[in-house]
Design a protein around this motif. Sequence first.
Motif, PDB file in Angstrom:
ATOM      1  N   LEU A  27       0.847  -1.214   0.089  1.00  0.00           N
ATOM      2  CA  LEU A  27       0.089  -0.026  -0.028  1.00  0.00           C
ATOM      3  C   LEU A  27       0.862   1.200   0.075  1.00  0.00           C
ATOM      4  CD1 LEU A  27      -2.697  -1.241   2.769  1.00  0.00           C
ATOM      5  CD2 LEU A  27      -3.307  -0.630   0.142  1.00  0.00           C
ATOM      6  N   ALA A  28       1.992   1.232   0.775  1.00  0.00           N
ATOM      7  CA  ALA A  28       2.829   2.417   0.961  1.00  0.00           C
ATOM      8  C   ALA A  28       3.395   2.773  -0.581  1.00  0.00           C
ATOM      9  CB  ALA A  28       3.839   2.246   1.731  1.00  0.00           C
ATOM     10  N   SER A  29       3.959   1.399  -1.290  1.00  0.00           N
ATOM     11  CA  SER A  29       4.398   1.955  -2.699  1.00  0.00           C
ATOM     12  C   SER A  29       3.353   2.157  -3.578  1.00  0.00           C
ATOM     13  CB  SER A  29       4.880   0.517  -3.225  1.00  0.00           C
ATOM     14  OG  SER A  29       4.046  -0.524  -3.726  1.00  0.00           O
ATOM     15  N   VAL A  30       2.253   1.957  -3.460  1.00  0.00           N
ATOM     16  CA  VAL A  30       1.127   2.459  -4.223  1.00  0.00           C
ATOM     17  C   VAL A  30       0.831   3.987  -3.973  1.00  0.00           C
ATOM     18  CG1 VAL A  30      -1.356   2.578  -4.719  1.00  0.00           C
ATOM     19  CG2 VAL A  30      -0.155   0.292  -4.382  1.00  0.00           C
ATOM     20  N   ARG A  31       0.999   4.212  -2.721  1.00  0.00           N
ATOM     21  CA  ARG A  31       0.839   5.744  -2.346  1.00  0.00           C
ATOM     22  C   ARG A  31       2.177   6.667  -2.985  1.00  0.00           C
ATOM     23  NH1 ARG A  31       2.032   6.353   3.695  1.00  0.00           N
ATOM     24  NH2 ARG A  31       4.273   6.029   2.898  1.00  0.00           N
ATOM     25  N   LEU A  32       3.315   5.928  -2.941  1.00  0.00           N
ATOM     26  CA  LEU A  32       4.390   6.673  -3.592  1.00  0.00           C
ATOM     27  C   LEU A  32       4.298   6.870  -5.015  1.00  0.00           C
ATOM     28  CD1 LEU A  32       7.089   8.112  -3.297  1.00  0.00           C
ATOM     29  CD2 LEU A  32       8.234   5.564  -3.481  1.00  0.00           C
ATOM     30  N   ASN A  33       3.694   5.566  -5.958  1.00  0.00           N
ATOM     31  CA  ASN A  33       3.535   5.651  -7.056  1.00  0.00           C
ATOM     32  C   ASN A  33       2.496   6.820  -7.352  1.00  0.00           C
ATOM     33  OD1 ASN A  33       4.306   4.818  -9.699  1.00  0.00           O
ATOM     34  ND2 ASN A  33       2.853   3.028  -9.813  1.00  0.00           N
ATOM     35  N   LEU A  34       1.557   7.032  -6.619  1.00  0.00           N
ATOM     36  CA  LEU A  34       0.574   8.188  -6.959  1.00  0.00           C
ATOM     37  C   LEU A  34       1.395   9.517  -7.118  1.00  0.00           C
ATOM     38  CD1 LEU A  34      -2.331   7.890  -4.458  1.00  0.00           C
ATOM     39  CD2 LEU A  34      -2.534   7.925  -6.911  1.00  0.00           C
ATOM     40  N   TYR A  35       2.277   9.783  -6.174  1.00  0.00           N
ATOM     41  CA  TYR A  35       3.089  11.170  -6.447  1.00  0.00           C
ATOM     42  C   TYR A  35       4.011  11.161  -7.671  1.00  0.00           C
ATOM     43  CZ  TYR A  35       2.069  12.328  -1.483  1.00  0.00           C
ATOM     44  OH  TYR A  35       1.305  12.619  -0.436  1.00  0.00           O
ATOM     45  N   PHE A  36       4.509   9.733  -7.933  1.00  0.00           N
ATOM     46  CA  PHE A  36       5.118   9.761  -9.308  1.00  0.00           C
ATOM     47  C   PHE A  36       4.641  10.190 -10.429  1.00  0.00           C
ATOM     48  CE2 PHE A  36       8.419   6.561  -7.335  1.00  0.00           C
ATOM     49  CZ  PHE A  36       9.206   7.761  -6.800  1.00  0.00           C
ATOM     50  N   HIS A  37       3.045   9.528 -10.570  1.00  0.00           N
ATOM     51  CA  HIS A  37       2.231   9.686 -11.704  1.00  0.00           C
ATOM     52  C   HIS A  37       1.833  11.307 -11.779  1.00  0.00           C
ATOM     53  CE1 HIS A  37       0.746   5.644 -12.561  1.00  0.00           C
ATOM     54  NE2 HIS A  37       1.786   5.526 -12.305  1.00  0.00           N
ATOM     55  N   GLU A  38       1.912  11.958 -10.656  1.00  0.00           N
ATOM     56  CA  GLU A  38       1.725  13.595 -10.795  1.00  0.00           C
ATOM     57  C   GLU A  38       2.904  14.219 -11.430  1.00  0.00           C
ATOM     58  OE1 GLU A  38      -1.399  15.081 -10.045  1.00  0.00           O
ATOM     59  OE2 GLU A  38      -1.973  13.107 -10.411  1.00  0.00           O
ATOM     60  N   LEU A  39       4.079  13.454 -11.302  1.00  0.00           N
ATOM     61  CA  LEU A  39       5.411  14.171 -11.874  1.00  0.00           C
ATOM     62  C   LEU A  39       5.340  13.842 -13.342  1.00  0.00           C
ATOM     63  CD1 LEU A  39       7.948  13.489  -9.320  1.00  0.00           C
ATOM     64  CD2 LEU A  39       6.636  15.440  -9.508  1.00  0.00           C
ATOM     65  N   GLY A  40       4.445  12.777 -14.048  1.00  0.00           N
ATOM     66  CA  GLY A  40       4.422  12.542 -15.261  1.00  0.00           C
ATOM     67  C   GLY A  40       5.187  11.238 -15.569  1.00  0.00           C
ATOM     68  N   VAL A  41       5.605  10.704 -14.215  1.00  0.00           N
ATOM     69  CA  VAL A  41       6.270   9.376 -14.242  1.00  0.00           C
ATOM     70  C   VAL A  41       5.458   8.348 -14.126  1.00  0.00           C
ATOM     71  CG1 VAL A  41       8.315   8.050 -13.128  1.00  0.00           C
ATOM     72  CG2 VAL A  41       8.603  10.441 -13.204  1.00  0.00           C
ATOM     73  N   LYS A  42       4.947   7.621 -15.100  1.00  0.00           N
ATOM     74  CA  LYS A  42       3.797   6.759 -15.093  1.00  0.00           C
ATOM     75  C   LYS A  42       4.240   5.250 -14.901  1.00  0.00           C
ATOM     76  CE  LYS A  42       0.763   9.985 -16.165  1.00  0.00           C
ATOM     77  NZ  LYS A  42      -0.188  10.712 -15.412  1.00  0.00           N
ATOM     78  N   LEU A  43       4.987   5.190 -13.663  1.00  0.00           N
ATOM     79  CA  LEU A  43       5.470   3.698 -13.437  1.00  0.00           C
ATOM     80  C   LEU A  43       4.537   2.621 -13.029  1.00  0.00           C
ATOM     81  CD1 LEU A  43       8.371   4.388 -10.853  1.00  0.00           C
ATOM     82  CD2 LEU A  43       8.571   3.701 -13.240  1.00  0.00           C
ATOM     83  N   THR A  44       4.700   1.571 -13.749  1.00  0.00           N
ATOM     84  CA  THR A  44       3.747   0.446 -13.376  1.00  0.00           C
ATOM     85  C   THR A  44       3.737   0.002 -11.882  1.00  0.00           C
ATOM     86  OG1 THR A  44       5.553  -1.257 -13.946  1.00  0.00           O
ATOM     87  CG2 THR A  44       4.015  -0.730 -15.654  1.00  0.00           C
ATOM     88  N   GLN A  45       2.622  -0.559 -11.375  1.00  0.00           N
ATOM     89  CA  GLN A  45       2.929  -0.726 -10.023  1.00  0.00           C
ATOM     90  C   GLN A  45       3.841  -1.942  -9.593  1.00  0.00           C
ATOM     91  OE1 GLN A  45       1.623   0.852  -7.790  1.00  0.00           O
ATOM     92  NE2 GLN A  45      -0.018   1.944  -8.721  1.00  0.00           N
TER      93      GLN A  45
END
Length: 291
Positions: free
Chosen positions: A59-77
Amino acid sequence: METGLRKKLITIAKIAISVILIYFIFTKVDFKEVLQIVKKSDFVYLIAAILFFITSKILASVRLNLYFHELGVKLTQKSNLELYLLGMFYNLFLPGGIGGDAYKGYLIKKEFEVGTKKVVSVLVLDRLSGLLLLFIYACILGILLDNTWLNTYDIPIGILSVLSIVVFWFLNKRFFNFVLPVFWKSFGLSALVQLAQLICVVFILLALKIDTNSIPYLFIFLISSIVSVLPLTIGGIGSREVTFFYGATLLALNENTSISVSMVFFLITALVSLFGIFYHFKKIKLKTAHQ
């Protein structure tokens, strides 16, 4: 002072503080009794504790990925989880090298065209979001605790918990407006992360056959988690145990039992973090949703 030398001195200082704190705990509790408590633990409940700890980290990694996506870094989970696990390994097992958060930031900046300031910002916000929920849950349990001293401050504690959310939202809006759209999603995920860790501790208590009121232990755990985030020791080693020791003293709990809970939680953290070594030797390929 050169950067390399300064980092080495900071690392040496952290190791020294960890050793001093662990030595202090050794002089204050009966570690033979602590080990006996741990040895008698129920394996089934331990497995449940590990599963909830793993859930909290996913869940913590999903939260971090939310932030990354807002930077335009659309990492896969999947890629993000691999990166997160590697960061856990670096934070706990390689104190003299690159910290987990720093390495995550380095890889993101290297692979994608993102400004350093924004990458650092989301990594800090990710940590602060977790700290916010630790504080809120601690406030809630502090109110629920049957403690004469704390009970006199129930209203101020309740006000502080609400005020902390308001202050954090305004800080996001004022300084980190680029990630404000995911504020409530990250808040919700942080709530689930810390809830999963609290359930993990409940199962540790069951595994250690501690059948007394669990609220004091959960309260101490939250406070120790906040303290362990402070960059004073290696991976929170020592600081968490000292917090559990003094927390047990203040709340009239058995110190040996409290240290046992802290020790088992650390062992679970170390066990899960150790799996990150796989990505230390195998280079992570950061994939995006478009790849």
